[in-house]
Design an enzyme around this catalytic site. Structure first.
Site, PDB file in Angstrom:
ATOM      1  N   ARG A  16       5.297   9.125  -3.212  1.00  0.00           N
ATOM      2  CA  ARG A  16       5.300   7.661  -3.275  1.00  0.00           C
ATOM      3  C   ARG A  16       3.896   7.092  -3.511  1.00  0.00           C
ATOM      4  O   ARG A  16       3.736   5.968  -3.976  1.00  0.00           O
ATOM      5  CB  ARG A  16       5.908   7.106  -1.977  1.00  0.00           C
ATOM      6  CG  ARG A  16       6.164   5.615  -2.004  1.00  0.00           C
ATOM      7  CD  ARG A  16       7.011   5.184  -0.833  1.00  0.00           C
ATOM      8  NE  ARG A  16       7.116   3.747  -0.751  1.00  0.00           N
ATOM      9  CZ  ARG A  16       8.026   3.101  -0.032  1.00  0.00           C
ATOM     10  NH1 ARG A  16       8.920   3.772   0.650  1.00  0.00           N
ATOM     11  NH2 ARG A  16       8.055   1.798   0.003  1.00  0.00           N
TER      12      ARG A  16
ATOM     13  N   HIS B 133      -4.297   0.621  -7.689  1.00  0.00           N
ATOM     14  CA  HIS B 133      -4.368  -0.215  -6.491  1.00  0.00           C
ATOM     15  C   HIS B 133      -5.605   0.000  -5.624  1.00  0.00           C
ATOM     16  O   HIS B 133      -5.977  -0.901  -4.882  1.00  0.00           O
ATOM     17  CB  HIS B 133      -3.106  -0.043  -5.641  1.00  0.00           C
ATOM     18  CG  HIS B 133      -1.966  -0.880  -6.133  1.00  0.00           C
ATOM     19  ND1 HIS B 133      -1.433  -0.716  -7.392  1.00  0.00           N
ATOM     20  CD2 HIS B 133      -1.274  -1.903  -5.570  1.00  0.00           C
ATOM     21  CE1 HIS B 133      -0.460  -1.583  -7.566  1.00  0.00           C
ATOM     22  NE2 HIS B 133      -0.342  -2.329  -6.481  1.00  0.00           N
TER      23      HIS B 133
ATOM     24  N   HIS C  21      -7.535  -3.298  -4.506  1.00  0.00           N
ATOM     25  CA  HIS C  21      -7.721  -3.788  -3.131  1.00  0.00           C
ATOM     26  C   HIS C  21      -9.193  -4.088  -2.856  1.00  0.00           C
ATOM     27  O   HIS C  21      -9.511  -5.070  -2.179  1.00  0.00           O
ATOM     28  CB  HIS C  21      -7.174  -2.774  -2.125  1.00  0.00           C
ATOM     29  CG  HIS C  21      -5.675  -2.687  -2.154  1.00  0.00           C
ATOM     30  ND1 HIS C  21      -4.979  -1.546  -1.827  1.00  0.00           N
ATOM     31  CD2 HIS C  21      -4.738  -3.595  -2.513  1.00  0.00           C
ATOM     32  CE1 HIS C  21      -3.690  -1.767  -1.982  1.00  0.00           C
ATOM     33  NE2 HIS C  21      -3.507  -3.006  -2.395  1.00  0.00           N
TER      34      HIS C  21
ATOM     35  N   GLU D 223       2.394  -5.216 -12.503  1.00  0.00           N
ATOM     36  CA  GLU D 223       3.190  -4.187 -11.798  1.00  0.00           C
ATOM     37  C   GLU D 223       4.231  -3.588 -12.750  1.00  0.00           C
ATOM     38  O   GLU D 223       4.598  -2.419 -12.629  1.00  0.00           O
ATOM     39  CB  GLU D 223       3.895  -4.782 -10.571  1.00  0.00           C
ATOM     40  CG  GLU D 223       2.969  -5.367  -9.510  1.00  0.00           C
ATOM     41  CD  GLU D 223       2.223  -4.309  -8.681  1.00  0.00           C
ATOM     42  OE1 GLU D 223       2.429  -3.099  -8.884  1.00  0.00           O
ATOM     43  OE2 GLU D 223       1.410  -4.730  -7.834  1.00  0.00           O
TER      44      GLU D 223
ATOM     45  N   HIS E  57      -3.128 -10.626  -6.968  1.00  0.00           N
ATOM     46  CA  HIS E  57      -2.959  -9.182  -6.816  1.00  0.00           C
ATOM     47  C   HIS E  57      -2.739  -8.495  -8.168  1.00  0.00           C
ATOM     48  O   HIS E  57      -3.389  -7.494  -8.476  1.00  0.00           O
ATOM     49  CB  HIS E  57      -1.784  -8.921  -5.858  1.00  0.00           C
ATOM     50  CG  HIS E  57      -1.439  -7.482  -5.721  1.00  0.00           C
ATOM     51  ND1 HIS E  57      -2.271  -6.592  -5.087  1.00  0.00           N
ATOM     52  CD2 HIS E  57      -0.376  -6.762  -6.162  1.00  0.00           C
ATOM     53  CE1 HIS E  57      -1.730  -5.386  -5.130  1.00  0.00           C
ATOM     54  NE2 HIS E  57      -0.579  -5.459  -5.780  1.00  0.00           N
TER      55      HIS E  57
ATOM     56  N   GLU F 243       6.434   7.565   2.503  1.00  0.00           N
ATOM     57  CA  GLU F 243       5.121   7.628   1.857  1.00  0.00           C
ATOM     58  C   GLU F 243       4.262   8.783   2.356  1.00  0.00           C
ATOM     59  O   GLU F 243       3.110   8.605   2.747  1.00  0.00           O
ATOM     60  CB  GLU F 243       4.365   6.306   2.034  1.00  0.00           C
ATOM     61  CG  GLU F 243       3.241   6.162   1.030  1.00  0.00           C
ATOM     62  CD  GLU F 243       2.716   4.746   0.900  1.00  0.00           C
ATOM     63  OE1 GLU F 243       2.908   3.938   1.804  1.00  0.00           O
ATOM     64  OE2 GLU F 243       2.109   4.471  -0.146  1.00  0.00           O
TER      65      GLU F 243
ATOM     66  N   LYS G  16      10.880   2.412  -9.459  1.00  0.00           N
ATOM     67  CA  LYS G  16      10.508   2.329  -8.039  1.00  0.00           C
ATOM     68  C   LYS G  16      11.556   3.027  -7.181  1.00  0.00           C
ATOM     69  O   LYS G  16      11.225   3.756  -6.241  1.00  0.00           O
ATOM     70  CB  LYS G  16      10.310   0.874  -7.609  1.00  0.00           C
ATOM     71  CG  LYS G  16      10.009   0.766  -6.121  1.00  0.00           C
ATOM     72  CD  LYS G  16       8.832  -0.067  -5.739  1.00  0.00           C
ATOM     73  CE  LYS G  16       8.469   0.145  -4.267  1.00  0.00           C
ATOM     74  NZ  LYS G  16       7.859  -0.980  -3.610  1.00  0.00           N
TER      75      LYS G  16
ATOM     76  N   LYS H 123       9.755  -1.507   3.011  1.00  0.00           N
ATOM     77  CA  LYS H 123       8.579  -1.836   3.825  1.00  0.00           C
ATOM     78  C   LYS H 123       8.600  -3.305   4.200  1.00  0.00           C
ATOM     79  O   LYS H 123       8.849  -4.160   3.338  1.00  0.00           O
ATOM     80  CB  LYS H 123       7.299  -1.559   3.038  1.00  0.00           C
ATOM     81  CG  LYS H 123       6.929  -0.114   2.917  1.00  0.00           C
ATOM     82  CD  LYS H 123       5.556  -0.065   2.254  1.00  0.00           C
ATOM     83  CE  LYS H 123       5.107   1.336   1.977  1.00  0.00           C
ATOM     84  NZ  LYS H 123       3.804   1.341   1.297  1.00  0.00           N
TER      85      LYS H 123
HETATM   86  N1  LIG Z   1       7.225  -4.576   0.874  1.00  0.00           N
HETATM   87  C1  LIG Z   1       6.684  -4.048  -0.197  1.00  0.00           C
HETATM   88  O1  LIG Z   1       6.975  -2.915  -0.585  1.00  0.00           O
HETATM   89  C2  LIG Z   1       5.706  -4.853  -1.000  1.00  0.00           C
HETATM   90  C3  LIG Z   1       5.352  -4.434  -2.279  1.00  0.00           C
HETATM   91  C4  LIG Z   1       4.474  -5.216  -3.000  1.00  0.00           C
HETATM   92  C5  LIG Z   1       3.962  -6.380  -2.455  1.00  0.00           C
HETATM   93  N2  LIG Z   1       4.326  -6.750  -1.192  1.00  0.00           N
HETATM   94  C6  LIG Z   1       3.794  -7.976  -0.586  1.00  0.00           C
HETATM   95  O2  LIG Z   1       4.226  -9.077  -1.373  1.00  0.00           O
HETATM   96  C7  LIG Z   1       3.289 -10.139  -1.233  1.00  0.00           C
HETATM   97  C8  LIG Z   1       3.028 -10.735  -2.588  1.00  0.00           C
HETATM   98  O3  LIG Z   1       4.232 -11.194  -3.094  1.00  0.00           O
HETATM   99  P1  LIG Z   1       4.331 -12.156  -4.363  1.00  0.00           P
HETATM  100  O4  LIG Z   1       3.430 -11.728  -5.425  1.00  0.00           O
HETATM  101  O5  LIG Z   1       5.790 -12.248  -4.621  1.00  0.00           O
HETATM  102  O6  LIG Z   1       3.702 -13.509  -3.870  1.00  0.00           O
HETATM  103  P2  LIG Z   1       4.044 -14.586  -2.743  1.00  0.00           P
HETATM  104  O7  LIG Z   1       5.242 -14.252  -1.972  1.00  0.00           O
HETATM  105  O8  LIG Z   1       2.769 -14.763  -2.022  1.00  0.00           O
HETATM  106  O9  LIG Z   1       4.362 -15.844  -3.647  1.00  0.00           O
HETATM  107  C9  LIG Z   1       3.375 -16.351  -4.537  1.00  0.00           C
HETATM  108  C10 LIG Z   1       3.477 -17.853  -4.667  1.00  0.00           C
HETATM  109  O10 LIG Z   1       4.623 -18.194  -5.439  1.00  0.00           O
HETATM  110  C11 LIG Z   1       5.429 -19.142  -4.743  1.00  0.00           C
HETATM  111  N3  LIG Z   1       6.806 -18.890  -5.200  1.00  0.00           N
HETATM  112  C12 LIG Z   1       7.583 -17.823  -4.923  1.00  0.00           C
HETATM  113  N4  LIG Z   1       8.718 -17.861  -5.655  1.00  0.00           N
HETATM  114  C13 LIG Z   1       8.662 -18.997  -6.396  1.00  0.00           C
HETATM  115  C14 LIG Z   1       9.518 -19.598  -7.354  1.00  0.00           C
HETATM  116  N5  LIG Z   1      10.649 -18.987  -7.746  1.00  0.00           N
HETATM  117  N6  LIG Z   1       9.163 -20.777  -7.882  1.00  0.00           N
HETATM  118  C15 LIG Z   1       7.973 -21.360  -7.526  1.00  0.00           C
HETATM  119  N7  LIG Z   1       7.110 -20.843  -6.663  1.00  0.00           N
HETATM  120  C16 LIG Z   1       7.441 -19.673  -6.100  1.00  0.00           C
HETATM  121  C17 LIG Z   1       5.117 -18.924  -3.288  1.00  0.00           C
HETATM  122  O11 LIG Z   1       5.355 -20.067  -2.525  1.00  0.00           O
HETATM  123  C18 LIG Z   1       3.643 -18.566  -3.337  1.00  0.00           C
HETATM  124  O12 LIG Z   1       2.873 -19.731  -3.374  1.00  0.00           O
HETATM  125  C19 LIG Z   1       2.064  -9.552  -0.569  1.00  0.00           C
HETATM  126  O13 LIG Z   1       2.004 -10.003   0.754  1.00  0.00           O
HETATM  127  C20 LIG Z   1       2.292  -8.055  -0.605  1.00  0.00           C
HETATM  128  O14 LIG Z   1       1.703  -7.400   0.500  1.00  0.00           O
HETATM  129  C21 LIG Z   1       5.184  -6.015  -0.471  1.00  0.00           C
HETATM  130 ZN   LIG Z   2       0.917  -3.990  -6.067  1.00  0.00          ZN
END
Ligand SMILES: NC(=O)c1ccc[n+]([C@@H]2O[C@H](COP(=O)([O-])OP(=O)(O)OC[C@H]3O[C@@H](n4cnc5c(N)ncnc54)[C@H](O)[C@@H]3O)[C@@H](O)[C@H]2O)c1
Ligand SMILES: [Zn+2]
Length: 375
Positions: free
Chosen positions: A242, A249, A253, A187, A266, A238, A228, A145
């Site tokens: 899935r 969630h 949300h 998660e 989250h 989905e 996963k 996704k």
């Molecule tokens: N595509 C999918 O299937 C899927 C599944 C779950 C979540 N998501 C998406 O993922 C996003 C959330 O992702 P997330 O929780 O990884 O958060 P994020 O990408 O928003 O990162 C969180 C924070 O951590 C920082 N960061 C990232 N890696 C770092 C590192 N190694 N060292 C220091 N700082 C770091 C970023 O700059 C940010 O400030 C949401 O937008 C959600 O919709 C997508």
């Molecule tokens: Zn989630």
């Protein structure tokens, strides 16, 4: 499981994606993949990751033929049309060809945006995901996704575009702030609740303060990723199974929306959603009270919240739930755990008898419990 690098594979409609897990997987995936492409890749990097790993990323860009680097703002700010346009302009400036390669290095926000750019540039080029948060390692990097947000809601614009390789390299987690790591653990707990093997019992023995590149951490990441993969392989678009991944969630949300996106992490919201799902499952005889107690104890040991914040505006959460896309013909479709461990990977109960009143009662009673517990 051995200490050596681990290889997993995820099959989907466009073929298969290899996932390499281990410290240094980033360099090994880059070395192997970029050789197959005629031109230098474009690196799309979360700016916090760039700051924390500048020398490493500079060396990697050099090693793959002088790749250009585009930095994205951290978090949800990355998932905007303006950033999508900037990445596509960078593709143009780098003259990335139709058979070019884009490499996304960052959290789920960065990989969601960069994956979408890869899907759009020249109607789709190959990309590699290098997740750098725990949540992205165990969740966002698998499933294909991609998305950006609109003012109205998250993830409204996107498509399925699986990366050709994923480098699951926990050494990037060394710079991740503690609360982000903790949030990702929610998660991991969700995945364990959906697993038919002994993943949950293993997590109960796991100390998150273990060395990030240790076999213990690799085991935890591998089990969550395998779960996963197993679920999305069964249901890529989905349409059914899935949806089990939505465990915890729906309420999460609603809580995130009530706080304003980005205020409540989250994973923290998911932890509260998991407690609620366990309570609803106990009320329906799907889970035994002692199984619910094990889930709550594990979330608490990982430092995750178990109840909504005291100043929660319950009516706002209920309004958000009413607008949620999981409402079908006026009924809230809810995912509940049934058994610990699950009977098969991804086994849950899909119920539609859960009313907003029951959720309202749960919210009020859990806020009260948490207030009296903290007095
Ligand atoms: N595509 C999918 O299937 C899927 C599944 C779950 C979540 N998501 C998406 O993922 C996003 C959330 O992702 P997330 O929780 O990884 O958060 P994020 O990408 O928003 O990162 C969180 C924070 O951590 C920082 N960061 C990232 N890696 C770092 C590192 N190694 N060292 C220091 N700082 C770091 C970023 O700059 C940010 O400030 C949401 O937008 C959600 O919709 C997508
Ligand atoms: Zn989630």
């Amino acid at each position: 499981m051995s200490e050596a690098e681990r290889e997993l594979s995820w099959r989907h409609e466009r073929g298969a994606t290899g996932l390499r897990l281990g410290s240094g997987a980033f360099e090994r995936v880059l070395g192997g993949t970029t050789r197959r492409f005629p031109s230098a890749p474009l690196l799309v990097v979360d700016e916090s990751v760039l700051v924390g790993h500048r020398a490493r990323l500079g060396a990697a860009a050099e090693a793959c033929g002088g790749a250009s680097i585009v930095a994205l703002p951290g978090g949800e700010h990355a998932k905007r049309f303006a950033e999508l346009e900037r990445v596509l302009e960078a593709c143009a400036a780098a003259r990335l060809p139709r058979d070019g390669l884009l490499i996304a290095i960052g959290g789920g926000a960065c990989t969601d945006l960069a994956g979408l750019a890869a899907a759009l540039w020249m109607r789709g080029v190959a990309w590699v995901a290098v997740p750098t948060t725990l949540l992205a390692l165990v969740d966002a990097s698998v499933g294909g996704k991609t998305a950006i947000n609109l003012g109205a809601a998250k993830n409204l614009v996107g498509t399925f575009h699986a990366p050709c390789e994923v480098a699951l390299d926990p050494s990037f987690l060394a710079t991740l702030p503690g609360p982000e790591l903790r949030s990702g653990l929610a998660e991991v707990v969700k995945a364990a609740l959906l697993s038919a093997d002994d993943s949950f019992a293993e997590l109960e023995r796991f100390d998150p303060k273990s060395e990030l590149s240790s076999p213990r951490w690799l085991d935890v990441i591998e089990r969550a990723v395998r779960l996963k993969v197993a679920v999305v392989e069964r249901d890529e678009r989905e349409s059914g199974p899935r949806r089990a991944l939505n465990l915890g969630h729906t309420l999460a949300h609603g809580l995130e929306q009530e706080r304003g996106f980005g205020v409540l992490r989250h994973g923290d919201a998911v932890a509260i959603g998991l407690v609620a799902a366990c309570d609803f499952a106990v009320a329906r005889g799907l889970l035994r009270p002692e199984q619910r107690a094990r889930v709550v104890a594990l979330l608490a040991r990982f430092g995750l919240p178990l109840a909504p914040p005291r100043d929660l505006e319950v009516a706002a959460v209920l309004r958000a739930l009413q607008l949620d896309k999981k409402i079908e013909r006026g009924r809230l479709r809810y995912v509940l755990p049934c058994g610990l461990p699950a009977a098969t990977d991804g086994a849950v109960a899909f119920v539609d008898d859960l009313s907003l009143d029951e959720i309202e009662r749960w919210l009020y009673s859990s806020i009260e419990t948490s207030s009296s517990a903290s007095q």
